[in-house]
Enzyme design. Structure first.
Site, PDB file in Angstrom:
ATOM      1  N   ASP A  60      26.496  -0.164  72.655  1.00  0.00           N
ATOM      2  CA  ASP A  60      27.648  -0.951  73.099  1.00  0.00           C
ATOM      3  C   ASP A  60      27.261  -1.867  74.253  1.00  0.00           C
ATOM      4  O   ASP A  60      27.702  -3.017  74.332  1.00  0.00           O
ATOM      5  CB  ASP A  60      28.791  -0.021  73.527  1.00  0.00           C
ATOM      6  CG  ASP A  60      29.154   0.982  72.452  1.00  0.00           C
ATOM      7  OD1 ASP A  60      29.102   0.627  71.259  1.00  0.00           O
ATOM      8  OD2 ASP A  60      29.478   2.133  72.800  1.00  0.00           O
ATOM      9  N   HIS A 101      32.559   5.773  72.261  1.00  0.00           N
ATOM     10  CA  HIS A 101      31.554   5.083  71.448  1.00  0.00           C
ATOM     11  C   HIS A 101      32.068   4.818  70.033  1.00  0.00           C
ATOM     12  O   HIS A 101      31.357   4.998  69.059  1.00  0.00           O
ATOM     13  CB  HIS A 101      30.277   5.922  71.402  1.00  0.00           C
ATOM     14  CG  HIS A 101      29.124   5.265  70.701  1.00  0.00           C
ATOM     15  ND1 HIS A 101      28.675   3.994  71.015  1.00  0.00           N
ATOM     16  CD2 HIS A 101      28.324   5.689  69.687  1.00  0.00           C
ATOM     17  CE1 HIS A 101      27.651   3.680  70.235  1.00  0.00           C
ATOM     18  NE2 HIS A 101      27.425   4.687  69.409  1.00  0.00           N
TER      19      HIS A 101
END
Length: 330
Positions: A152, A180
């Protein structure tokens, strides 16, 4: 130097390129691969690379898991299967959660002091599973258990490079916190360093792109695969950060999904969010997570909205993982 154990998986995914990156790293002197098939062949292939790491490959027979884990300083777990036609997300969760549970049971028995890096999705649930397994075995050290959310961060750095102006996108620090998956991923563009501005008309698109960047890859591959090379890079980047910090390098900070009450500074974040597991910038050191850095103060109203949605999603994800660990399907 630090030893490194890497769990691969029998599917064309990021396990291959990640093992290649780990084999090439000068920080690793031993690399053990473990899977239900193919690992001796993969290890033989990688053994021809002229790097520092001595490499071995193990299968379940002949106490392979025990041999792979014994003496490991760091364990990286990307194991799991892809979703298949006709398979529900709940079916997929049960299979991958079961794989992680089994592997962490091995860690608890054979490498209880190792740094454990969980990449296996869904990270928001698999890390709580790992924590519960380690707790049950009496060897849980929250400072040594990490959920790898680095992809990310890598995406946020890359997607905003035109605004950061950095030739090397990773030189910009862009905090990405929360979880996530999807809406649990919260990029804090208001806290970038060095400071740069995201055009207002691009903000929402960039947030969505960071949160759902994996969809781009799936679509580009016409459904024939997902993010593999970028995930391998991200997994290696975090593993390398842990290794460097464990060997005394100072100032290593990476966002990662941790059990907040067990990390210095984490209690403040846990009280502010209402969740015990959360990805936040962590100062790494010889003992793992040395300090959780609270960057929640001063977020923008829009970022607070994103955080609210994130926390709602995390609550369910965390609960699902804990319940699975405590009452696994028969």
């Amino acid at each position: 130097m630090a030893g490194c154990l890497y769990f691969t998986c029998h599917r064309p995914t990021y396990s291959g390129p990640l093992s290649l990156l780990l084999k090439a790293s000068p920080l690793i002197d031993e690399l053990a691969l473990y899977d239900v098939v193919n690992t001796p062949g993969v290890a033989a292939d990688l053994s021809h690379i002229s790097s520092v790491a001595k490499i071995t490959g193990y299968l379940p027979k002949d106490d392979g898991l025990k041999h792979a884990l014994t003496g490991a300083d760091i364990v990286v777990i990307p194991a799991g299967i892809p979703r298949k036609p006709g398979m529900t997300r709940d079916d997929l969760f049960k299979i991958n959660a079961g794989i992680v549970k089994t592997l962490v049971e091995g860690i608890a028995q054979f490498a209880p002091k190792a740094f454990t890096l969980v990449i296996s999705n869904p990270v928001n649930s698999t890390v709580p599973i790992a924590a519960e397994v380690l707790k049950a075995a009496g060897v849980f050290d929250p400072k040594r258990l990490f959920g790898v959310t680095t992809l990310d961060v890598v995406r946020a750095e890359t997607f905003t490079q035109e605004y950061s102006g950095k030739k090397n996108a990773s030189e910009a620090t862009i905090p990405v916190i929360g979880g996530h998956s999807g809406e649990t991923i919260v990029p804090l563009f208001s806290k970038v360093s060095p400071n740069f501005q995201i055009p207002t008309e691009r903000y929402e698109d960039l947030v969505k792109r960071v949160q759902f960047g994996g969809d781009e890859v799936v679509q580009a591959k016409d459904g024939a695969g997902s993010a593999t090379l970028s995930m391998a890079f991200a997994g290696f980047r975090f593993a390398e950060a842990v290794l460097k910090a464990s060997q005394g390098v100072k100032g290593v900070v990476e966002p990662t999904f941790v059990y907040l009450p067990g990390v210095p500074g984490g209690d403040t974040i846990a009280k502010a969010t209402g969740v015990d597991f959360f990805s936040t910038p962590i100062e790494l050191g010889p003992n793992g997570a040395e300090k959780a850095i609270n960057i929640l103060d001063g977020v923008t109203p829009r970022e607070q909205e994103l955080l609210n949605a994130c926390i709602k999603g995390l609550e369910g994800n965390i609960k699902k993982g804990i319940e699975f660990a405590q009452n696994p399907p028969k």
